[in-house]
Design a protein around this motif. Structure first.
Motif, PDB file in Angstrom:
ATOM      1  N   GLU A 131       0.843  -1.197   0.000  1.00 37.22           N
ATOM      2  CA  GLU A 131       0.000   0.000   0.000  1.00 37.22           C
ATOM      3  C   GLU A 131       0.881   1.252   0.000  1.00 37.22           C
ATOM      4  N   PRO A 132       0.459   2.296  -0.711  1.00 38.34           N
ATOM      5  CA  PRO A 132       1.331   3.468  -0.909  1.00 38.34           C
ATOM      6  C   PRO A 132       1.589   4.297   0.343  1.00 38.34           C
ATOM      7  N   TYR A 133       0.820   4.105   1.401  1.00 40.65           N
ATOM      8  CA  TYR A 133       0.978   4.945   2.580  1.00 40.65           C
ATOM      9  C   TYR A 133       2.074   4.444   3.535  1.00 40.65           C
ATOM     10  N   TRP A 134       2.694   3.304   3.239  1.00 37.90           N
ATOM     11  CA  TRP A 134       3.779   2.822   4.092  1.00 37.90           C
ATOM     12  C   TRP A 134       5.020   3.679   3.881  1.00 37.90           C
ATOM     13  N   PRO A 135       5.599   4.241   4.946  1.00 38.17           N
ATOM     14  CA  PRO A 135       6.822   5.046   4.787  1.00 38.17           C
ATOM     15  C   PRO A 135       8.003   4.147   4.440  1.00 38.17           C
ATOM     16  N   SER A 136       8.943   4.692   3.689  1.00 38.26           N
ATOM     17  CA  SER A 136      10.117   3.906   3.297  1.00 38.26           C
ATOM     18  C   SER A 136      11.100   3.741   4.445  1.00 38.26           C
ATOM     19  N   GLY A 137      11.026   4.642   5.418  1.00 32.92           N
ATOM     20  CA  GLY A 137      11.929   4.566   6.561  1.00 32.92           C
ATOM     21  C   GLY A 137      11.537   5.578   7.608  1.00 32.92           C
ATOM     22  N   TYR A 138      12.294   5.629   8.686  1.00 28.05           N
ATOM     23  CA  TYR A 138      12.012   6.573   9.753  1.00 28.05           C
ATOM     24  C   TYR A 138      13.335   7.067  10.322  1.00 28.05           C
ATOM     25  N   ASP A 139      13.499   8.402  10.371  1.00 25.94           N
ATOM     26  CA  ASP A 139      14.742   8.959  10.903  1.00 25.94           C
ATOM     27  C   ASP A 139      14.498  10.039  11.963  1.00 25.94           C
ATOM     28  N   GLY A 140      13.264  10.183  12.415  1.00 24.16           N
ATOM     29  CA  GLY A 140      12.959  11.134  13.475  1.00 24.16           C
ATOM     30  C   GLY A 140      12.719  12.553  13.019  1.00 24.16           C
ATOM     31  N   THR A 141      12.854  12.833  11.734  1.00 22.98           N
ATOM     32  CA  THR A 141      12.620  14.183  11.223  1.00 22.98           C
ATOM     33  C   THR A 141      11.119  14.462  11.171  1.00 22.98           C
ATOM     34  N   PRO A 142      10.726  15.746  11.141  1.00 21.03           N
ATOM     35  CA  PRO A 142       9.291  16.070  11.066  1.00 21.03           C
ATOM     36  C   PRO A 142       8.599  15.404   9.877  1.00 21.03           C
ATOM     37  N   ARG A 143       9.281  15.327   8.748  1.00 18.57           N
ATOM     38  CA  ARG A 143       8.639  14.716   7.575  1.00 18.57           C
ATOM     39  C   ARG A 143       8.389  13.228   7.798  1.00 18.57           C
ATOM     40  N   SER A 144       9.350  12.532   8.415  1.00 15.84           N
ATOM     41  CA  SER A 144       9.149  11.098   8.655  1.00 15.84           C
ATOM     42  C   SER A 144       8.107  10.874   9.751  1.00 15.84           C
ATOM     43  N   LEU A 145       8.056  11.783  10.731  1.00 16.30           N
ATOM     44  CA  LEU A 145       7.011  11.685  11.759  1.00 16.30           C
ATOM     45  C   LEU A 145       5.627  11.863  11.149  1.00 16.30           C
ATOM     46  N   ALA A 146       5.519  12.813  10.225  1.00 19.26           N
ATOM     47  CA  ALA A 146       4.233  13.040   9.555  1.00 19.26           C
ATOM     48  C   ALA A 146       3.827  11.819   8.739  1.00 19.26           C
ATOM     49  N   ALA A 147       4.801  11.210   8.065  1.00 21.04           N
ATOM     50  CA  ALA A 147       4.514  10.009   7.277  1.00 21.04           C
ATOM     51  C   ALA A 147       4.049   8.869   8.183  1.00 21.04           C
ATOM     52  N   LEU A 148       4.659   8.779   9.358  1.00 27.93           N
ATOM     53  CA  LEU A 148       4.273   7.741  10.295  1.00 27.93           C
ATOM     54  C   LEU A 148       2.858   7.973  10.817  1.00 27.93           C
TER      55      LEU A 148
END
Length: 414
Positions: free
Chosen positions: A269-286
């Motif tokens: 599914e397209p909503y799965w984030p590719s990774g997580y690094d703690g940045t605001p953008r990755s938090l929003a994706a999560l």
């Protein structure tokens, strides 16, 4: 038009309404929200033990925040299906109110401690807290309750909605039960008129809301805490290991190949984030992932249930919640990810927690009643036999938070 009757709104110990502008279920919700037992969940384990040390852990969920999120999910799903939203929210807030320190790990340790007084089960303890241990209401002197504590004295419908497993240990299913033998009197009152073993519709909504909330949010917390790396799930061999864990713990009736296929579909599914690094953008994706998954699971149940029962209000024993198999398997897989990378891989820490609970019980029992707080001390001193005295000790330990259990153990060991 309401679908609830006086039978549903009745309380075990009759009482007069203090305010006429609140419904019985609104009063139930307020009583749970104001209870000390609910507040104590703020210092009980959900994924990581509260105050475990790392800065990121401080923002992770506790058993209290999980209960609040479960309540939000359940309130909306229940309302969409015609339930009283305050009733469903009360059940969701209450469902973990009896859980001990260290979550399910502490539950397993206390079950061993309590084997001579009927075992320990978090759901049965929740009923005990709601109807006996939380000091809010006492019945009048004289029969049938003889002035005993009736806990929060919630309505019959609220207590019924909070019961995932409305049976005793003798009828346990996979070790799960919701009523201790010495709480049978109130359980029989709650279940008056209900088919044995069948949960009411609101309890089914609560149960699915619980599964949805913790499968999604525990996954989020495990990722933030660094226990999980989504990149590893790109490996089919890794997915198989997770699917095996999910099958063993949550869906034994599923075929491994079926789970792997559902896992691959879900991760595509397209909503799965590719990774997580703690940045605001990755938090929003999560956050987008969690909200999308919650919507996916709730809408699947709502649509399937409406397809089966139509648009009428669905309450009490008028219907059953329908959760499609695909949604149940996906939910089990999410729980399997957290179990595989957090619970199983951190068994050494979990073993130390179980040892602490066991030693704490032994020390408390050896020093009782002096080692008990006043409410539990009274129960110990008034007990008729060793089993009842042991139950008072178990009730005391179950009431503790993670931090207070550690502090009490340290104090009793000198």
């Amino acid at each position: 038009m309401t679908t609830y009757i006086d039978h549903d709104r009745r309380r075990w110990a009759p009482e007069s309404s203090k305010r006429r502008d609140r419904t019985a279920f609104e009063r139930d919700r307020a009583r749970v929200l104001h209870s000390a037992a609910l507040r104590r969940l703020a210092a009980k384990t959900q994924v990581a033990s509260p105050g475990a040390g790392a800065d990121t852990v401080q923002s992770l969920r506790t058993r209290l925040t999980h209960s609040l999120e479960c309540a939000q999910v359940g309130r909306e799903l229940g309302k969409a299906l015609g339930c009283d939203p305050d009733l469903v929210e009360t059940a969701c807030l209450s469902h973990d109110i009896g859980h001990p320190p260290f979550g399910h790990n502490g539950e397993a340790a206390l079950d061993v401690v309590a084997r001579d007084c009927g075992g320990f089960e978090g759901n049965a303890q929740s009923l005990r807290v709601l109807t006996r241990l939380e000091p809010k209401s006492f019945a009048p002197d004289g029969p049938p309750l003889h002035g005993r504590s009736v806990g929060l004295n919630l309505t019959r419908a609220a207590l019924d909605a909070a019961m995932k497993y409305p049976w005793t240990q003798a009828d346990a299913v996979n070790g799960k039960f919701g009523v201790y033998d010495d709480d049978l009197d109130v359980a029989r009152w709650v279940r008056e008129g209900a088919d044995p073993g069948r949960t009411c519709f609101e309890a089914q909504v609560m149960d699915w809301s619980d599964d949805v909330a913790y499968s999604v949010h525990d996954l989020e917390d495990a990722l933030v805490a660094g226990h999980i790396d989504f990149a590893r799930l790109a490996d089919p061999a890794e997915r198989r290991l997770v699917a095996e864990t999910a099958r063993k713990l949550y869906c034994a009736d599923a075929d491994l190949a079926e789970l792997e296929e559902r896992f691959t579909t879900l991760l595509a599914e397209p909503y799965w984030p590719s990774g997580y690094d703690g940045t605001p953008r990755s938090l929003a994706a999560l956050k987008n992932l969690t909200s999308t998954l919650i919507g996916r699971f709730c809408l699947a149940a709502e649509d399937a249930t409406r397809a089966a029962h139509g648009d009428r209000p669905l309450t009490r024993y008028a219907a059953d919640l329908i959760v499609p198999r695909a949604a149940r398997l996906e939910n089990a897989l999410l729980k399997g990810i957290t179990a595989h990378y957090v619970w199983i891989s951190h068994e050494e820490v979990r073993a130390r927690q179980r040892t602490l609970i066991t030693e704490l019980a032994e020390l408390t029992l050896a020093g009782a009643p002096g080692t008990l707080e006043p409410g539990f001390r009274a129960a110990f001193e008034e007990a008729d036999d060793d089993a009842a005295r042991l139950r008072a000790v178990v009730d005391q330990i179950a009431s503790l938070t993670d931090t207070s259990a550690i502090a009490r153990h340290k104090r009793l060991t000198g």
